[in-house]
Structure formats: structure tokens, C-alpha cells
Design a protein around this motif. Structure first.
Motif, mmCIF file in Angstrom:
data_model
loop_
_atom_site.group_PDB
_atom_site.id
_atom_site.type_symbol
_atom_site.label_atom_id
_atom_site.label_comp_id
_atom_site.label_asym_id
_atom_site.label_seq_id
_atom_site.Cartn_x
_atom_site.Cartn_y
_atom_site.Cartn_z
ATOM 1 N N ARG A 17 13.624 -39.395 42.035
ATOM 2 C CA ARG A 17 13.232 -40.427 41.083
ATOM 3 C C ARG A 17 14.399 -41.342 40.710
ATOM 4 N N ASP A 18 14.137 -42.642 40.713
ATOM 5 C CA ASP A 18 15.044 -43.637 40.145
ATOM 6 C C ASP A 18 14.354 -44.186 38.905
ATOM 7 N N GLU A 19 14.917 -43.917 37.733
ATOM 8 C CA GLU A 19 14.214 -44.194 36.487
ATOM 9 C C GLU A 19 13.886 -45.679 36.330
ATOM 10 N N GLU A 20 14.861 -46.537 36.532
ATOM 11 C CA GLU A 20 14.623 -47.970 36.349
ATOM 12 C C GLU A 20 13.597 -48.490 37.364
ATOM 13 N N GLY A 21 13.765 -48.093 38.626
ATOM 14 C CA GLY A 21 12.832 -48.539 39.649
ATOM 15 C C GLY A 21 11.429 -48.032 39.409
ATOM 16 N N TYR B 214 12.035 -53.286 46.492
ATOM 17 C CA TYR B 214 12.915 -52.646 45.518
ATOM 18 C C TYR B 214 14.255 -52.412 46.211
ATOM 19 N N LEU C 289 16.548 -48.993 46.889
ATOM 20 C CA LEU C 289 15.879 -47.748 46.498
ATOM 21 C C LEU C 289 15.317 -47.046 47.727
ATOM 22 N N GLN D 181 10.054 -47.181 36.526
ATOM 23 C CA GLN D 181 9.446 -47.859 35.385
ATOM 24 C C GLN D 181 9.003 -49.273 35.750
ATOM 25 N N THR D 182 9.800 -49.973 36.556
ATOM 26 C CA THR D 182 9.433 -51.323 36.979
ATOM 27 C C THR D 182 8.166 -51.296 37.826
#
Length: 233
Positions: free
Chosen positions: A211-215, A196, A199, A217-218
Motif C-alpha cells: 500500500r502507498d497511502e497517498e496514492g 500514478y 507507484l 487515497q487519491t
């Protein structure tokens, strides 16, 4: 439905608590959720709840019970972050794996002998790797696992699928360690690694500043697909 459970140690001479989330219908499998250095806190309990919504029986054992039962820490509070780092130094990881193995056995009994997976974060990611190498778990996922290069000598014992999520800017796992993980595991037939880019450690925490939202969720979508493939009946 959520509840607590009491799980017997492998030796049978003691017991420890666990948080349990059950699906509305029959569980298609069980998943052991392995804590970070912050105990079975709100974020770990929420991970269990989400897995139950997907149809799994999810159980998070209190692995710090020998140090102090019921520890819950918030990593966004500096003294509590430091307490978590101190606890990692006090924690006996070999004993922790035996408690995870006891939890796997308990979970398998709860679902009538079906498949059991495990997912861990940070320290729990390291323990997830050890669980894959040392127990009969059916499928395992580790997020931002620490100290894996020190465990690569055990990789030959991994007999069931293992997925590792690796943030490239992990403040606890430097580039050399990440490179060693790829060199030691990329050719393993049972292991899959995802990087990732950019991140940091804790990017998939359920709550808080890391938290990183896009990461998140992926990574979580990949985890969901992985468990669906390897655990679902």
C-alpha cells in the motif's frame, strides 16, 4: 451489516458463496467487488465494508470456488503470493465473468432493479475490463489491471463508463503494455485512465506492505466520485 450469500450460477445448476456488506439505510446502488489472486481475503472484505459505509450494497463473489472454495491468501507471505500466482494460471476467466454476471443479477435483485457497478484489483482489474465489455454493468473501475492489451479487441463493446487506475512502475504491467492501453483506450468515449507516477502494483491494497497511502487515497477518491456520478440515484 455484513453477511454471506449464496449466488446461483447463470446455468442454475450450481452456486457459490459471496461476502456481502450492506449500508445502514436503503442502498443507493450495488457494487460487485472483484478479488485479486488472493481470494476474498480481509482486504477485499474491507473494501466491501467501506463501500457499504458510502451507501452501497457491496458484494464480493468467491471466484475461485471451482478450484477450491474459500481461498484467502496474504500477499506479504511469499508462499501465499506464489500460490496466488499459481491460481491465476488455473483460473478460467471466462467462467469467472459468467459468475460476475450472475452476481450482478443477484445484486440488482437485492436493490429492486437499481444500478450495479463493479470494481476489481489486479486479476480483478482485468476482469473488471472484461465485465465492462461483456455484461450490462452500469459503471466499472479497475485497479492495476493485468493483460489489458490482450483484451483491447473487446473495447468496442464497452457501453458504460469504465475507469482504470494505472501505476507507472507496475512490476506486472510494463511500460509497453501501459502505452498500448493508452493508445487503445484514450480516445474511447466511455473510458478514463489515470496514471500514478512511480507507484507499483497493489498500491491501493487495503492492508499490507504494497500500500502507498497517498496514492491509495487519491485513487479511491476518484473511484468514489466516479461511482457517485454514474451509480447514485
Amino acid at each position: 451489516m455484513t453477511a454471506s450469500a449464496t449466488i446461483q450460477t447463470l446455468s442454475g445448476d450450481d452456486s457459490f458463496a459471496a461476502y456481502v456488506a450492506r449500508p445502514e439505510g436503503e442502498a443507493m446502488a450495488a457494487i460487485v467487488v472483484i478479488q485479486e489472486i488472493f481470494g476474498v481475503n480481509a482486504g477485499i472484505r474491507r473494501k466491501c465494508d467501506l463501500l457499504a459505509e458510502q451507501g452501497y450494497l457491496a458484494v464480493a463473489p468467491d471466484l475461485f470456488w471451482r478450484i477450491e472454495p474459500g481461498i484467502e491468501l496474504d500477499p506479504d507471505i511469499a508462499p501465499e503470493m506464489q500460490r496466488g500466482l499459481d491460481l491465476m494460471g488455473e483460473f478460467d476467466q471466462d467462467e469467472g465473468i459468467r459468475d460476475i454476471e450472475a452476481t450482478i443479477r443477484w445484486a440488482r435483485g437485492e436493490i429492486g432493479g437499481g444500478k450495479v457497478g463493479a470494481v476489481g484489483y489486479c486479476l480483478g482489474g482485468r476482469l473488471a475490463f472484461m465485465t465492462a465489455a461483456r455484461t450490462d454493468v452500469d459503471a466499472t473501475v479497475g485497479y492495476y489491471a493485468v493483460g489489458i492489451p490482450d483484451l483491447l479487441r473487446e473495447a468496442h463493446a464497452i457501453a458504460h463508463p469504465l475507469l482504470l487506475h494505472i501505476p507507472t512502475a507496475d512490476g506486472f504491467v510494463d511500460a509497453a503494455a501501459q502505452r498500448a492501453m493508452h493508445e487503445g483506450l484514450d480516445d474511447h468515449p466511455k473510458v478514463t485512465l489515470y496514471d500514478y507516477e512511480g507507484l507499483d502494483h497493489g498500491f491501493a491494497t487495503q492492508f499490507g506492505e504494497r500500500r502507498d497511502e497517498e496514492g491509495a487515497q487519491t485513487a479511491d477518491a476518484r473511484t468514489e466520485a466516479f461511482f457517485a456520478e454514474h451509480l447514485a440515484k
